[in-house]
Scaffold this motif. Structure first.
Motif, PDB file in Angstrom:
ATOM      1  N   HIS A  42      12.572  -8.825   3.599  1.00  0.00           N
ATOM      2  CA  HIS A  42      11.416  -9.477   4.234  1.00  0.00           C
ATOM      3  C   HIS A  42      10.078  -9.008   3.658  1.00  0.00           C
ATOM      4  O   HIS A  42       9.024  -9.523   4.045  1.00  0.00           O
ATOM      5  N   SER A  43      10.126  -8.055   2.755  1.00  0.00           N
ATOM      6  CA  SER A  43       8.894  -7.530   2.178  1.00  0.00           C
ATOM      7  C   SER A  43       8.226  -8.547   1.249  1.00  0.00           C
ATOM      8  O   SER A  43       8.887  -9.317   0.555  1.00  0.00           O
ATOM      9  N   LYS A  44       6.907  -8.513   1.219  1.00  0.00           N
ATOM     10  CA  LYS A  44       6.138  -9.358   0.299  1.00  0.00           C
ATOM     11  C   LYS A  44       5.871  -8.639  -1.024  1.00  0.00           C
ATOM     12  O   LYS A  44       5.348  -9.230  -1.968  1.00  0.00           O
ATOM     13  N   GLY A  70      17.164 -10.888  -8.761  1.00  0.00           N
ATOM     14  CA  GLY A  70      16.171 -11.555  -7.931  1.00  0.00           C
ATOM     15  C   GLY A  70      15.315 -10.694  -7.039  1.00  0.00           C
ATOM     16  O   GLY A  70      14.542 -11.213  -6.232  1.00  0.00           O
ATOM     17  N   THR A  71      15.429  -9.365  -7.162  1.00  0.00           N
ATOM     18  CA  THR A  71      14.580  -8.470  -6.372  1.00  0.00           C
ATOM     19  C   THR A  71      13.633  -7.739  -7.313  1.00  0.00           C
ATOM     20  O   THR A  71      14.059  -6.841  -8.044  1.00  0.00           O
ATOM     21  N   ILE A  94       7.696  -1.349  -1.338  1.00  0.00           N
ATOM     22  CA  ILE A  94       8.606  -0.415  -0.673  1.00  0.00           C
ATOM     23  C   ILE A  94       9.075   0.591  -1.711  1.00  0.00           C
ATOM     24  O   ILE A  94       9.421   0.216  -2.833  1.00  0.00           O
ATOM     25  N   VAL A  95       9.074   1.859  -1.359  1.00  0.00           N
ATOM     26  CA  VAL A  95       9.446   2.913  -2.307  1.00  0.00           C
ATOM     27  C   VAL A  95      10.829   3.462  -1.954  1.00  0.00           C
ATOM     28  O   VAL A  95      11.102   3.800  -0.800  1.00  0.00           O
ATOM     29  N   ILE A  96      11.683   3.515  -2.960  1.00  0.00           N
ATOM     30  CA  ILE A  96      12.988   4.157  -2.810  1.00  0.00           C
ATOM     31  C   ILE A  96      12.962   5.432  -3.628  1.00  0.00           C
ATOM     32  O   ILE A  96      12.710   5.407  -4.837  1.00  0.00           O
ATOM     33  N   THR A 120       6.564   1.832   3.176  1.00  0.00           N
ATOM     34  CA  THR A 120       7.892   2.165   3.698  1.00  0.00           C
ATOM     35  C   THR A 120       8.635   2.985   2.655  1.00  0.00           C
ATOM     36  O   THR A 120       8.662   2.644   1.468  1.00  0.00           O
ATOM     37  N   LEU A 121       9.253   4.076   3.089  1.00  0.00           N
ATOM     38  CA  LEU A 121       9.979   4.961   2.189  1.00  0.00           C
ATOM     39  C   LEU A 121      11.465   4.957   2.546  1.00  0.00           C
ATOM     40  O   LEU A 121      11.845   5.225   3.686  1.00  0.00           O
TER      41      LEU A 121
END
Length: 321
Positions: A42-44, A70-71, A94-96, A120-121
């Motif tokens: 859902h992230s932009k 696609g991401t 978003i950070v992984i 978001t982490l």
């Protein structure tokens, strides 16, 4: 035990240990994993993936997998991040963060900075009680009991586990996005894989000769047409519609069953009801029909009219076979 047996034994032991560790990961997939996937979906923004050492190498692989499915994803080395590369992170990203221990010095410096940015982490770590495990918004548990390295030091099993968790993330996102083989082809236009996904029959027939005779064409006309068009076959058509095919094999059979060719026509030696395929079909579908029927060529048609031929050599030349 000789050297060869020893090597084989070590190899099998390594594979078995890593396979067992990967199998155990299935038990660690929980609601937190699901929430992390939904958050990314859902992230932009993009997915920024970071790590240090071998985890950084795994991060680059996960980035590549996400981008190809696609991401949108970007790699950021954890050491470089604290020396200027934090500017790569945008507001909606978003950070992984990947770290086996979750307690390395670079991670302890980097995590608070990311938290200050309000991004978001998501942590991928073997230790949920680590600094990363406690600070991350979502923790994906990549626990391994020990490394395959006999000294339990070299990252082996742990990096494999990290990669598998990353693959699971990418595949879940792929499903949520409804990512199809056509979408995949957009990002893989090169090589045999890309061609299997985008090459159509029309791409081949448009560059091939189009041998064609009528049912009443005499044998000389048939031979000349097949020779000049150099495909080893010709379609037999009536008002543009396919009614038969003549191959080199049909000509050889004609030679063994007839002492005279006078009066013979295409209709007399053709094979009726030949295998056909729509000109808009995928080339790999043509290959499947050829293999299933043990034939070398297939006729292509469009709106019920003959448009050309696909030979198995065409598919070999394109790298599909």
């Amino acid at each position: 035990m000789n050297t060869q047996d020893t090597i084989i034994s070590y190899a099998k032991k390594t594979i078995a240990e890593e396979a067992a560790a990967i199998a155990y990961l299935e038990q660690l997939v929980d609601e937190e994993f699901s929430k992390a996937v939904e958050t990314i979906h859902h992230s932009k923004g993009r997915v920024i993936i970071t790590g240090i050492g071998k985890s950084a190498i795994i991060a680059t692989k996960i980035v590549a997998t996400m981008n190809s499915t696609g991401t949108p994803a970007v790699f950021m080395h954890a050491a470089d991040a604290i020396h200027g590369d934090l500017g790569n992170i945008l507001e909606d990203d978003i950070v992984i963060c990947i770290s086996k221990s979750g307690n390395t010095p670079e991670i302890k410096v980097l995590v608070p900075l990311i938290k200050n940015f309000k991004n978001t982490l998501i942590g991928i770590t073997a230790n949920k009680e680590s600094f990363l495990g406690k600070e991350a918004d979502y923790v994906l548990h990549a626990f391994v009991e020990k490394e395959a390295c006999p000294n339990n030091l070299a990252p082996t099993t742990s990096t494999t586990a990290q990669m598998v968790v990353g693959d699971a993330l990418a595949v879940c996102l792929l499903h949520l996005q409804g990512f199809s083989s056509r979408d995949f082809a957009k990002y893989h236009p090169g090589g045999s894989l890309g061609k299997k996904l985008y090459l159509r029959v029309s791409d081949i027939t448009s560059s091939n000769e189009k041998p064609e005779v009528s049912p009443s064409s005499d044998i000389n006309e048939v031979i000349v047409e097949m020779t000049e068009k150099r495909l080893g076959t010709t379609a037999v058509t009536n008002n543009g519609s396919i009614i038969g095919i003549i191959t080199d094999g049909d000509l050889r059979r004609m030679l063994t069953t007839n002492t005279s060719f006078e009066g013979l026509t295409a209709k007399d030696i053709m094979s009726s009801n030949p295998k056909c395929i729509n000109n808009d079909a995928m080339a790999v579908d043509a290959l499947e029909i050829l293999e299933e029927n043990s034939i070398s060529q297939i006729l292509a048609e469009e709106n019920g009219k003959y448009v050309g031929i696909v030979h198995i050599h065409d598919l070999m030349r394109e790298g599909i076979l």
